[in-house]
Scaffold this motif. Structure first.
Motif, mmCIF file in Angstrom:
data_model
loop_
_atom_site.group_PDB
_atom_site.id
_atom_site.type_symbol
_atom_site.label_atom_id
_atom_site.label_comp_id
_atom_site.label_asym_id
_atom_site.label_seq_id
_atom_site.Cartn_x
_atom_site.Cartn_y
_atom_site.Cartn_z
ATOM 1 N N SER A 1 0.191 -1.186 -0.051
ATOM 2 C CA SER A 1 -0.252 0.477 -0.103
ATOM 3 C C SER A 1 0.872 0.970 -0.166
ATOM 4 C CB SER A 1 -0.369 -0.463 0.400
ATOM 5 O OG SER A 1 -2.054 -1.192 1.528
ATOM 6 N N ASP A 2 0.390 2.002 -0.053
ATOM 7 C CA ASP A 2 1.303 4.169 -0.112
ATOM 8 C C ASP A 2 1.668 4.269 0.801
ATOM 9 O OD1 ASP A 2 2.459 6.162 -1.640
ATOM 10 O OD2 ASP A 2 0.281 6.710 -0.764
ATOM 11 N N PRO A 3 3.127 3.793 1.559
ATOM 12 C CA PRO A 3 3.670 4.266 2.837
ATOM 13 C C PRO A 3 3.205 5.486 3.099
ATOM 14 C CG PRO A 3 5.202 3.557 1.015
ATOM 15 C CD PRO A 3 4.195 3.793 0.611
ATOM 16 N N VAL A 22 11.810 9.357 5.720
ATOM 17 C CA VAL A 22 11.327 8.059 6.115
ATOM 18 C C VAL A 22 10.226 7.679 5.374
ATOM 19 C CG1 VAL A 22 12.316 6.069 7.266
ATOM 20 C CG2 VAL A 22 14.006 8.148 7.272
ATOM 21 N N LEU A 23 10.760 6.882 5.307
ATOM 22 C CA LEU A 23 8.558 5.887 4.198
ATOM 23 C C LEU A 23 8.081 4.803 5.902
ATOM 24 C CD1 LEU A 23 9.373 5.587 0.817
ATOM 25 C CD2 LEU A 23 8.157 7.186 2.034
ATOM 26 N N TYR A 24 7.279 4.742 6.167
ATOM 27 C CA TYR A 24 7.131 3.929 6.912
ATOM 28 C C TYR A 24 5.571 3.025 6.632
ATOM 29 C CZ TYR A 24 9.428 6.954 10.768
ATOM 30 O OH TYR A 24 10.623 7.191 11.576
ATOM 31 N N LEU A 76 10.867 1.791 7.489
ATOM 32 C CA LEU A 76 10.745 1.260 6.306
ATOM 33 C C LEU A 76 12.433 1.279 6.509
ATOM 34 C CD1 LEU A 76 7.922 1.952 3.879
ATOM 35 C CD2 LEU A 76 8.237 -0.160 5.499
ATOM 36 N N LYS A 77 13.006 2.165 6.689
ATOM 37 C CA LYS A 77 14.222 2.295 6.866
ATOM 38 C C LYS A 77 14.856 3.321 5.407
ATOM 39 C CE LYS A 77 15.022 -0.508 10.486
ATOM 40 N NZ LYS A 77 15.481 -1.929 11.771
ATOM 41 N N THR A 78 14.040 3.467 4.845
ATOM 42 C CA THR A 78 14.742 4.571 3.318
ATOM 43 C C THR A 78 13.462 5.211 3.094
ATOM 44 O OG1 THR A 78 14.938 3.361 1.017
ATOM 45 C CG2 THR A 78 12.933 2.530 2.046
ATOM 46 N N ARG A 83 11.421 2.620 -4.381
ATOM 47 C CA ARG A 83 11.437 1.393 -5.113
ATOM 48 C C ARG A 83 11.934 -0.063 -4.471
ATOM 49 N NH1 ARG A 83 15.285 4.780 -8.875
ATOM 50 N NH2 ARG A 83 15.892 5.190 -7.180
ATOM 51 N N ALA A 84 12.321 0.451 -3.048
ATOM 52 C CA ALA A 84 13.740 -0.842 -2.561
ATOM 53 C C ALA A 84 12.181 -0.750 -0.874
ATOM 54 C CB ALA A 84 14.754 -0.102 -1.312
ATOM 55 N N ILE A 85 11.332 -0.704 -0.614
ATOM 56 C CA ILE A 85 10.530 -0.978 0.477
ATOM 57 C C ILE A 85 9.701 -2.226 0.099
ATOM 58 C CG2 ILE A 85 10.089 1.416 0.017
ATOM 59 C CD1 ILE A 85 7.157 0.806 -0.517
ATOM 60 N N ALA A 86 10.391 -3.322 -0.842
ATOM 61 C CA ALA A 86 9.143 -4.570 -0.886
ATOM 62 C C ALA A 86 9.668 -5.390 0.200
ATOM 63 C CB ALA A 86 9.234 -5.491 -2.107
ATOM 64 N N GLN A 87 10.711 -5.676 0.625
ATOM 65 C CA GLN A 87 11.167 -6.579 2.091
ATOM 66 C C GLN A 87 10.671 -5.926 2.917
ATOM 67 O OE1 GLN A 87 12.374 -9.464 1.470
ATOM 68 N NE2 GLN A 87 12.455 -9.533 3.623
ATOM 69 N N PRO A 88 11.548 -4.467 3.442
ATOM 70 C CA PRO A 88 11.050 -3.950 4.452
ATOM 71 C C PRO A 88 9.408 -3.987 4.284
ATOM 72 C CG PRO A 88 12.439 -2.615 3.371
ATOM 73 C CD PRO A 88 12.531 -3.508 2.184
ATOM 74 N N TRP A 89 8.793 -3.761 4.090
ATOM 75 C CA TRP A 89 7.424 -3.917 4.059
ATOM 76 C C TRP A 89 6.679 -5.034 4.193
ATOM 77 C CZ3 TRP A 89 3.954 0.069 3.665
ATOM 78 C CH2 TRP A 89 2.957 -0.092 3.724
ATOM 79 N N ALA A 90 7.327 -6.083 3.745
ATOM 80 C CA ALA A 90 7.065 -7.814 4.177
ATOM 81 C C ALA A 90 7.282 -8.233 5.919
ATOM 82 C CB ALA A 90 7.657 -8.598 3.596
#
Length: 340
Positions: A7-9, A17-19, A43-45, A49-56
């Motif tokens: 979803s939209d962080p 920083v995205l959450y 999400l520490k970024t 484009r790099a949030i797939a793994q942190p989002w999981a």
């Protein structure tokens, strides 16, 4: 390949920083321990484009928190009769062949019950550590979460049956069981309510418990200073490096002791070790209390005696003479020193 819907962080306007942000359901507000209506997981970024793994990982943490809050909603206040029934089921389970995890202790740990001279602070802590472990084991056995007050009373009520179980195990090891007169655990069971269906003890160590995941879950509910958070993460990273793995469920008390000895061999002081142990212990204790771990292996008995700080000696007569002579060279009166 499985696809994770992202979803939209939420973006922190100050840092970029995205959450992962989620509203806390109303039914969990009383047990979440959080002040606001939402929870934010970094999400520490700042790169979408790099949030797939942190989002999981954030979704996993959210699921863990929901499970934890659900358990807290089922907390009950135990009556004396309910406590006795749970103790009876635990004793029946042990008598039926379930392993008695004694962490290297034997029935001697309960000597202080009858011998006042054995009642040192260390011995008392050792004894109650084992009783608390088995009391919590009994609560997990029947799937009961209780209040701190109820738990305290229940732990006290478990003392006699746990003591009998340890003595029974010692006698069995010596080949002295078989005569009902020397079967302490059976005697303890006779004093407890009868058990119709003996529960099966589930292994608490079967599932892997990521240590850093445990830290994240603890951090979400802990009320400590940010510096303590960062120090704890730093020390846990050091422990993981020493262990060579990130599985909290497979960490033993011996592992913590070996880590301590390795740090001591590198010159770490007793006081510094005690501080590191306290940081690690709070995370393991949370995991134990929340039924994520079978025990808190970072127990207080692993502490070392406080290091003696070097005491500054008083000035000798020669030192005093040199100080007074040097003061004569100081022209500014405000910086001169003389005895009162």
């Amino acid at each position: 390949m499985a696809t994770i819907h992202v979803s939209d962080p939420w973006k922190d306007p100050r840092t970029g920083v995205l959450y992962f942000r989620k509203r806390i359901p109303a039914r969990f507000k009383a047990v979440s321990g959080l002040a606001g209506d939402t929870i934010k997981i970094s999400l520490k970024t700042s790169d979408r484009r790099a949030i797939a793994q942190p989002w999981a990982e954030a979704l996993t943490r959210w699921a863990e928190l929901e499970a934890e809050w659900t358990r807290k909603l089922t907390v009950v206040t135990l009556t004396h009769a309910q406590g006795a029934d749970i103790a009876a089921k635990w004793a029946a389970c042990i008598a039926g062949g379930a392993p008695l995890h004694r962490d290297g202790e034997n029935s001697d740990v309960f000597d202080l019950v009858d011998l006042p001279e054995e009642r040192t602070e260390e011995n008392i802590a050792r004894m109650w550590d084992r009783v608390e472990y088995h009391a919590d084991e009994a609560l997990r056995l029947v799937g009961v979460e209780t209040t701190p007050e109820s738990r305290s009373s229940f732990v006290g009520g478990m003392l006699d049956v746990v003591r009998c179980a340890y003595l029974d195990a010692d006698l069995k090891a010596l080949g002295m069981r078989g005569n009902r007169a020397v079967e302490p655990l059976q005697a303890a069971r006779d004093a407890l309510p009868p058990v119709a269906d003996v529960p099966t003890q589930q292994s608490s160590t079967a599932a892997r418990v990521p240590l850093l995941g445990l830290f994240d879950a603890w951090k979400a509910s802990a009320v400590v200073k940010p510096r303590t958070m960062s120090d704890t993460r730093y020390i846990l990273d050091a422990l993981i490096k020493h262990l060579g793995h990130n599985d909290a469920a497979s960490v033993s008390r011996d592992d913590i002791a070996q880590w301590r000895d390795a740090l001591k061999a590198c010159g770490l002081s007793n006081n510094t070790w005690n501080n590191r142990l306290s940081l690690v212990r709070q995370v393991f204790e949370w995991g134990f209390r929340e039924s994520r771990l079978p025990a808190n292996v970072a127990d207080a008995n692993l502490r070392l005696k406080k290091s003696k700080t070097a005491t500054r000696l008083p000035y000798t007569d020669a030192d005093t003479v040199r100080i007074l002579q040097a003061s004569r060279l100081e022209a500014r009166e405000s910086l001169r020193w003389a005895p009162g």
